[in-house]
Design an enzyme around this catalytic site. Structure first.
Site, short mmCIF file in Angstrom:
data_model
loop_
_atom_site.label_atom_id
_atom_site.label_comp_id
_atom_site.label_asym_id
_atom_site.label_seq_id
_atom_site.Cartn_x
_atom_site.Cartn_y
_atom_site.Cartn_z
N ASN A 43 0.83 -1.20 0.00
CA ASN A 43 0.00 0.00 0.00
C ASN A 43 0.87 1.26 0.00
O ASN A 43 1.91 1.31 0.65
CB ASN A 43 -1.02 0.01 1.15
CG ASN A 43 -0.43 -0.26 2.52
OD1 ASN A 43 0.55 -0.97 2.66
ND2 ASN A 43 -1.06 0.29 3.54
N GLU A 45 0.36 5.24 0.57
CA GLU A 45 -0.61 6.23 1.05
C GLU A 45 -0.26 7.62 0.55
O GLU A 45 0.88 7.91 0.18
CB GLU A 45 -0.66 6.19 2.58
CG GLU A 45 -1.18 4.85 3.06
CD GLU A 45 -1.44 4.76 4.54
OE1 GLU A 45 -0.95 5.63 5.31
OE2 GLU A 45 -2.15 3.82 4.94
N CYS A 54 -4.20 0.64 -2.52
CA CYS A 54 -4.01 -0.60 -1.75
C CYS A 54 -2.94 -1.49 -2.39
O CYS A 54 -2.70 -1.43 -3.60
CB CYS A 54 -5.31 -1.41 -1.72
SG CYS A 54 -6.63 -0.66 -0.80
N GLU A 56 -2.98 -4.68 -3.08
CA GLU A 56 -3.44 -5.62 -4.11
C GLU A 56 -3.51 -4.94 -5.47
O GLU A 56 -3.12 -5.52 -6.49
CB GLU A 56 -4.84 -6.16 -3.76
CG GLU A 56 -4.91 -6.92 -2.45
CD GLU A 56 -5.24 -6.04 -1.25
OE1 GLU A 56 -4.76 -4.88 -1.21
OE2 GLU A 56 -5.97 -6.51 -0.37
N CYS A 85 -10.16 -5.26 0.35
CA CYS A 85 -11.31 -4.34 0.31
C CYS A 85 -12.10 -4.55 -0.98
O CYS A 85 -11.66 -5.22 -1.91
CB CYS A 85 -10.85 -2.90 0.44
SG CYS A 85 -10.18 -2.21 -1.09
N CYS A 88 -10.42 -3.55 -4.33
CA CYS A 88 -9.41 -4.52 -4.77
C CYS A 88 -10.07 -5.78 -5.30
O CYS A 88 -9.60 -6.37 -6.28
CB CYS A 88 -8.45 -4.83 -3.62
SG CYS A 88 -7.37 -3.43 -3.27
N1 THU Z 1 -5.35 -1.43 2.37
C1 THU Z 1 -4.78 -2.28 1.46
O1 THU Z 1 -3.62 -2.12 1.07
N2 THU Z 1 -5.54 -3.30 1.00
C2 THU Z 1 -6.83 -3.54 1.35
O2 THU Z 1 -7.46 -4.43 0.78
C3 THU Z 1 -7.45 -2.74 2.40
C4 THU Z 1 -6.68 -1.57 2.88
C5 THU Z 1 -4.54 -0.31 2.87
C6 THU Z 1 -5.03 1.05 2.48
C7 THU Z 1 -4.45 1.90 3.57
O3 THU Z 1 -3.13 2.27 3.21
C8 THU Z 1 -4.39 1.00 4.78
O4 THU Z 1 -4.53 -0.32 4.29
C9 THU Z 1 -5.46 1.28 5.82
O5 THU Z 1 -6.72 1.26 5.25
#
Ligand code: THU
Length: 124
Positions: A43, A45, A54, A56, A85, A88
């Protein structure tokens, strides 16, 4: 035959590289291509929070941008073994299809599911 632990190890390595200064929630993903190469994602940000991507989707978009188009499996690692999520799930369904998804925590306790179990009746 998919080597779940090998895929989890790659996702764990990816998780270490996560750029998540706002949530401090690191996610690592690894994608196995049909020629048995592993493409990773983590991920990333953004200061503008919703712009975050994210792990994935980073893995899938990275793989597609490198010319990989067919995938055999994906692993996702988080500290607590959380599921991908909804956004994804959509991208996995669209670009990887109904593949095994290995969802693991950082202790390598994992469960195996599939894209279409996570996203039944997908819009694809
Ligand atoms: N996140 C992912 O990388 N994958 C997911 O399927 C759910 C959330 C990340 C996004 C963000 O950087 C952190 O997790 C908190 O939500």
């Amino acid at each position: 035959m998919i080597d779940q632990i090998k895929l989890i190890n790659s996702a764990l390595e990816a998780q270490q590289k996560a750029i998540c200064p706002y949530s401090n929630y690191a996610v690592g993903a690894s994608l196995l291509s049909d020629n048995h190469e592993i493409i990773i994602g983590f991920n990333i940000e953004s200061k503008a929070y919703p712009t975050t991507l994210c792990a994935e989707r980073v893995a899938i978009f990275s793989a597609l941008s490198q010319g990989y188009t067919n995938f055999l499996a994906m692993a996702v690692v988080t500290e607590d073994g959380a599921s991908p999520c909804g956004s994804c799930r959509q991208i996995i369904a669209e670009y990887a299809g109904d593949i095994p998804i290995i969802i693991s925590n950082t202790n390598k306790d994992y469960k195996e599911t599939t894209t279409f179990k996570l996203l039944p009746n997908p819009f694809i």
